[in-house]
Scaffold this active site. Structure first.
Site: not given
Length: 306
Positions: A252-254
């Site tokens: 998700a962060g990527d």
């Protein structure tokens, strides 16, 4: 192809299992499923940027093994320029061992493999890619001297430089901060960088203020379901997260970082780029896996038009 986003970072094969909960030390649990999928923070961010509208080149290193071939092919299939993805003999490709529990939280162990062979000289050989880029993106899954070189070179070239400080185990070298336009940590990474607790909007603001004081241009602290806090100068802005039912938070962060970079590269303003990255990340957490969960541009645009 002239890449407008260049990602310097890691490529891993993710070995993923799902279980009801994460194991305790010394405990053996029965898993519910297992699959392998291309991952690595660098490759994930490159795929996200490519799927979300950017022309992307990847600078990285894999092992001379079957996983390395699969990782390179996965990027090529996304239309990513892989001329700078080297293959190192005598080491495995990077792998990530991931356990995902019933509440979609994960625990990850990473073996660097070929990622540890990415040197400043490796990046320097492909300086033409950095010169033609608009946005350069780095993380911390490759050697620190390689990250340091890339940040400094990006600053010297006048590019927009993004550092996603993941995984973070402590403060960054002091000289890095002035080379970074956008520092994008999550809660635990912001805590590791500053030594301060970060678990809500207020503590995120305090940590961001500390980071700005160290010389970084702008800070975006991502807080999962609590959204994101943007900080620059003495100002803050909270960006609430889209409400979704999460299935798997892997990448998700990527996805946020790649989407944010892609939006900046096509000329969107800062606030639009943050909101775009959030919408893309929100879609990704409703799907399993790292790269398979990353949405395409038309999917994110469809959310806006509903």
């Amino acid at each position: 192809m002239h890449a407008n986003v260049v990602v310097v970072g890691s490529l891993n094969m993710d070995l993923v299992t799902r279980a009801q909960r994460l194991p305790q030390a010394g405990e053996t649990l029965a898993g519910e499923s297992f699959f392998t999928v291309p991952g690595g923070k660098g490759a994930n961010q490159a795929v996200a940027a490519a799927r979300l509208g950017a022309q992307v080149a990847m600078i990285g290193c894999v092992g001379a093994d079957a996983y390395g071939q699969q990782l390179r092919q996965a990027l090529l299939d996304e239309g990513i320029d892989c001329q700078a993805v080297d293959s190192a003999s005598g080491v495995s490709s990077g792998v990530a061992l991931i356990v995902v529990d019933a509440s979609s939280q994960n625990a990850i162990v990473i073996v660097a493999g070929g990622n540890g062979q990415l040197t400043p000289a490796s990046v320097q050989r492909f300086d033409a890619l950095l010169q033609q880029a608009q946005v350069i993106v780095c993380q911390l899954e490759v050697p620190t001297d390689t990250v340091a070189y890339t940040l400094a070179r990006g600053r010297a070239l006048g590019k927009t430089v993004i550092l996603n400080p993941a995984p973070a185990t402590g403060p960054l070298p002091a000289e890095w901060y002035a080379a970074i336009d956008y520092l994008i940590p999550n809660e635990s990474e912001a805590a590791a960088l500053t030594g301060l607790p970060v678990n809500d909007l207020q503590t995120a603001k305090v940590a961001a203020t500390r980071l700005l004081g160290l010389g970084v241009g702008k800070v975006i602290v991502t807080l999962g379901a609590q959204g994101a806090v943007f900080a620059a100068g003495k100002g803050f802005e909270h960006f609430p997260a889209p409400v979704v039912q999460p299935l798997d938070t892997t990448a998700a962060g990527d996805t946020f970082v790649g989407g944010f970079a892609a939006a900046l590269a096509r000329g969107e303003d800062l606030r639009a780029a943050i909101a775009f990255g959030q919408r893309a990340a929100a879609i990704s957490v409703t799907r399993e896996g790292a790269q398979p969960s990353i949405p395409y541009l038309h999917e994110v645009q469809a959310v806006v038009t509903r």
